[in-house]
Scaffold this active site. Sequence first.
Site, PDB file in Angstrom:
ATOM      1  N   GLY A   1       0.835  -1.196   0.000  1.00  0.00           N
ATOM      2  CA  GLY A   1       0.000   0.000   0.000  1.00  0.00           C
ATOM      3  C   GLY A   1       0.866   1.240   0.000  1.00  0.00           C
ATOM      4  O   GLY A   1       2.024   1.202   0.422  1.00  0.00           O
TER       5      GLY A   1
ATOM      6  N   GLN B   1       3.127   9.873   1.164  1.00  0.00           N
ATOM      7  CA  GLN B   1       4.401   9.146   1.183  1.00  0.00           C
ATOM      8  C   GLN B   1       5.278   9.456  -0.021  1.00  0.00           C
ATOM      9  O   GLN B   1       6.466   9.113  -0.020  1.00  0.00           O
ATOM     10  CB  GLN B   1       4.157   7.633   1.257  1.00  0.00           C
ATOM     11  CG  GLN B   1       3.605   7.196   2.609  1.00  0.00           C
ATOM     12  CD  GLN B   1       3.471   5.696   2.669  1.00  0.00           C
ATOM     13  OE1 GLN B   1       2.505   5.132   2.190  1.00  0.00           O
ATOM     14  NE2 GLN B   1       4.466   5.030   3.239  1.00  0.00           N
TER      15      GLN B   1
ATOM     16  N   CYS C   1       6.195  -0.183   7.526  1.00  0.00           N
ATOM     17  CA  CYS C   1       5.814   0.987   6.737  1.00  0.00           C
ATOM     18  C   CYS C   1       7.007   1.419   5.887  1.00  0.00           C
ATOM     19  O   CYS C   1       8.129   1.513   6.390  1.00  0.00           O
ATOM     20  CB  CYS C   1       5.407   2.124   7.662  1.00  0.00           C
ATOM     21  SG  CYS C   1       4.977   3.629   6.766  1.00  0.00           S
ATOM     22  N   LEU C   2       6.771   1.699   4.608  1.00  0.00           N
ATOM     23  CA  LEU C   2       7.852   2.111   3.707  1.00  0.00           C
ATOM     24  C   LEU C   2       8.485   3.429   4.154  1.00  0.00           C
ATOM     25  O   LEU C   2       9.637   3.703   3.832  1.00  0.00           O
ATOM     26  CB  LEU C   2       7.326   2.259   2.273  1.00  0.00           C
ATOM     27  CG  LEU C   2       6.801   0.985   1.595  1.00  0.00           C
ATOM     28  CD1 LEU C   2       6.169   1.326   0.258  1.00  0.00           C
ATOM     29  CD2 LEU C   2       7.908  -0.041   1.426  1.00  0.00           C
TER      30      LEU C   2
ATOM     31  N   HIS D   1      -4.001   1.349   7.954  1.00  0.00           N
ATOM     32  CA  HIS D   1      -2.638   1.889   7.889  1.00  0.00           C
ATOM     33  C   HIS D   1      -2.564   3.067   6.907  1.00  0.00           C
ATOM     34  O   HIS D   1      -2.020   4.131   7.227  1.00  0.00           O
ATOM     35  CB  HIS D   1      -1.681   0.766   7.472  1.00  0.00           C
ATOM     36  CG  HIS D   1      -0.250   1.188   7.367  1.00  0.00           C
ATOM     37  ND1 HIS D   1       0.713   0.769   8.260  1.00  0.00           N
ATOM     38  CD2 HIS D   1       0.391   1.987   6.476  1.00  0.00           C
ATOM     39  CE1 HIS D   1       1.872   1.313   7.915  1.00  0.00           C
ATOM     40  NE2 HIS D   1       1.712   2.047   6.838  1.00  0.00           N
ATOM     41  N   GLU D   2      -3.147   2.889   5.712  1.00  0.00           N
ATOM     42  CA  GLU D   2      -3.056   3.953   4.692  1.00  0.00           C
ATOM     43  C   GLU D   2      -3.900   5.164   5.085  1.00  0.00           C
ATOM     44  O   GLU D   2      -3.495   6.303   4.845  1.00  0.00           O
ATOM     45  CB  GLU D   2      -3.451   3.426   3.312  1.00  0.00           C
ATOM     46  CG  GLU D   2      -2.587   2.275   2.782  1.00  0.00           C
ATOM     47  CD  GLU D   2      -1.079   2.492   2.911  1.00  0.00           C
ATOM     48  OE1 GLU D   2      -0.626   3.648   2.858  1.00  0.00           O
ATOM     49  OE2 GLU D   2      -0.358   1.497   3.084  1.00  0.00           O
TER      50      GLU D   2
ATOM     51  N   HIS E   1      -2.045   7.357   7.369  1.00  0.00           N
ATOM     52  CA  HIS E   1      -1.098   8.249   6.690  1.00  0.00           C
ATOM     53  C   HIS E   1      -1.777   9.565   6.282  1.00  0.00           C
ATOM     54  O   HIS E   1      -1.149  10.615   6.303  1.00  0.00           O
ATOM     55  CB  HIS E   1      -0.541   7.589   5.423  1.00  0.00           C
ATOM     56  CG  HIS E   1       0.654   6.712   5.675  1.00  0.00           C
ATOM     57  ND1 HIS E   1       1.813   7.182   6.236  1.00  0.00           N
ATOM     58  CD2 HIS E   1       0.865   5.396   5.421  1.00  0.00           C
ATOM     59  CE1 HIS E   1       2.692   6.188   6.326  1.00  0.00           C
ATOM     60  NE2 HIS E   1       2.144   5.089   5.838  1.00  0.00           N
TER      61      HIS E   1
HETATM   62 NI    NI Z   1       3.001   3.230   5.778  1.00  0.00          NI
END
Ligand code: NI
Length: 171
Positions: free
Chosen positions: A46, A51, A93-94, A135-136, A139
Amino acid sequence: MAIRAIRKYPDPVLRKKAAPVKVFDRSLRELVDDMVETMYAEPGVGLAAPQIGVSLRLFVIDITVGEKPDALIVLANPKIIAATGRVVEEEGCLSVPGIRTQIPRADVVEVQGWTLDQQEVTLKGRGYLARAFQHEIDHLDGLLVWDRMSKIQREILKSEWKRYQRETIKG
Ligand code: NI
């Protein structure tokens, strides 16, 4: 299409509350194409627009990471309208590389949002997909994984993260 750089903690764009998507035009589609390409390149399951430095309420999710073409979900202005159950699972998380941690989330969520064709849709997610939705959407509200943890857990995790940063820099 282009792969964009992933913004990482402590980039301030990750802490901003993102603005609603108001214009559904070609440039939004191009942004989504870049988000999808960037997500698959990492690879990740995702990616939220902040991000890659775009503070808009928009995410892409594919929990199959490109295995099944119809698994790709693109949603603008998503909102959780129902949430039930609670499960604790590992999450990463990226934007906070090197960290994977146990996070409690609702087990089933219903998310309402808009497709790129401006259709209002309600999607139900369970388990891993429900986790990805939560999670998204976090963000888009400027929340990162450690905001969902206890203060003590958070301090431990942040020191782990700092150590990871030092080791990465070393080589
Ligand atoms: Ni993330």
